[in-house]
Design a protein around this motif. Sequence first.
Motif, mmCIF file in Angstrom:
data_model
loop_
_atom_site.group_PDB
_atom_site.id
_atom_site.type_symbol
_atom_site.label_atom_id
_atom_site.label_comp_id
_atom_site.label_asym_id
_atom_site.label_seq_id
_atom_site.Cartn_x
_atom_site.Cartn_y
_atom_site.Cartn_z
ATOM 1 N N ASP A 184 17.579 -27.666 37.124
ATOM 2 C CA ASP A 184 18.855 -27.190 37.654
ATOM 3 C C ASP A 184 19.963 -27.286 36.599
ATOM 4 O O ASP A 184 21.036 -27.857 36.833
ATOM 5 N N ILE A 185 19.696 -26.716 35.447
ATOM 6 C CA ILE A 185 20.618 -26.807 34.309
ATOM 7 C C ILE A 185 21.786 -25.831 34.511
ATOM 8 O O ILE A 185 21.557 -24.635 34.715
ATOM 9 N N PRO A 186 23.018 -26.283 34.431
ATOM 10 C CA PRO A 186 24.155 -25.355 34.507
ATOM 11 C C PRO A 186 24.153 -24.430 33.283
ATOM 12 O O PRO A 186 23.777 -24.856 32.182
ATOM 13 N N PRO A 187 24.565 -23.183 33.437
ATOM 14 C CA PRO A 187 24.565 -22.258 32.301
ATOM 15 C C PRO A 187 25.315 -22.784 31.085
ATOM 16 O O PRO A 187 24.893 -22.576 29.940
ATOM 17 N N GLU A 188 26.427 -23.470 31.316
ATOM 18 C CA GLU A 188 27.227 -23.958 30.197
ATOM 19 C C GLU A 188 26.530 -25.071 29.409
ATOM 20 O O GLU A 188 26.935 -25.395 28.284
ATOM 21 N N GLU A 189 25.482 -25.659 29.978
ATOM 22 C CA GLU A 189 24.729 -26.710 29.279
ATOM 23 C C GLU A 189 23.366 -26.216 28.798
ATOM 24 O O GLU A 189 22.606 -26.973 28.195
ATOM 25 N N ALA A 190 23.057 -24.956 29.041
ATOM 26 C CA ALA A 190 21.698 -24.454 28.824
ATOM 27 C C ALA A 190 21.247 -24.537 27.374
ATOM 28 O O ALA A 190 20.128 -24.983 27.078
ATOM 29 N N LEU A 191 22.080 -24.112 26.442
ATOM 30 C CA LEU A 191 21.655 -24.058 25.042
ATOM 31 C C LEU A 191 21.370 -25.449 24.472
ATOM 32 O O LEU A 191 20.601 -25.580 23.514
ATOM 33 N N ALA A 192 21.957 -26.481 25.046
ATOM 34 C CA ALA A 192 21.726 -27.849 24.579
ATOM 35 C C ALA A 192 20.306 -28.318 24.858
ATOM 36 O O ALA A 192 19.868 -29.339 24.315
ATOM 37 N N HIS A 193 19.581 -27.581 25.703
ATOM 38 C CA HIS A 193 18.200 -27.949 26.023
ATOM 39 C C HIS A 193 17.185 -27.271 25.106
ATOM 40 O O HIS A 193 15.977 -27.498 25.249
ATOM 41 N N LEU A 194 17.663 -26.466 24.161
ATOM 42 C CA LEU A 194 16.753 -25.754 23.264
ATOM 43 C C LEU A 194 16.571 -26.491 21.951
ATOM 44 O O LEU A 194 17.489 -27.154 21.454
#
Length: 218
Positions: free
Chosen positions: A82-92
């Motif tokens: 349930d990753i918020p879009p604004e935090e998504a790139l930090a998971h890559l």
Amino acid sequence: MKTARITGTATQYAIGKILCIGRNYAEHIRELGNETPEAPVIFSKPASSVIGSGDAIVIPPYSKDCHHEAELALLVGRTGKDIPPEEALAHLAGYGIAIDLTLRDVQGELKKKGLPWDIAKGFDTACPLSDFAPVAQVADPQDLRIRLAVNGTLRQDGSTSLMIHPVRELISYLSGIFTLEPGDVILTGTPAGVGPLVSGDLVEAEIPGVGALRVSVK
């Protein structure tokens, strides 16, 4: 075990889920005569379908129409749900290029019958995949050029700016369904220009500044 490597480092990830997005570029939807979906279309490939640059594509004997689909690939580096879009790139962990190979004739027949089309997308060698550029090396994943040539002739030349569902949105949406884990790979859809491959073809795909692939067809 298939692994994904971060370019210029010793970092490797065991490849987990390969989650793929269909119908994410309007021109590709039109060229195949499909309807534009409201939500991302999701399918998957097994890790066993991955090959690397320099390897060979083997078209299964049950198909006479194998198509190339060049795509931006995302490598997950951090677990998320349930990753918020604004935090998504930090998971890559990185960005690469993949070729989503599709047995178009097999897929078409199975879709007509309302049946799953895993065997058209997940066969051995169905996912040529490059090494991954570190995330810090890519300023904006929505400003990348995707190019694919067959035997030196350019067939696909598109931009990730044309995605219907951008990268942040895809990561957020997928994480609401599947827990994303380190080593998972996301294929983000293909621009227009897909076409058939035959034995003897040389396929070259590139996203400048991200990665490149060179594979042959047996």
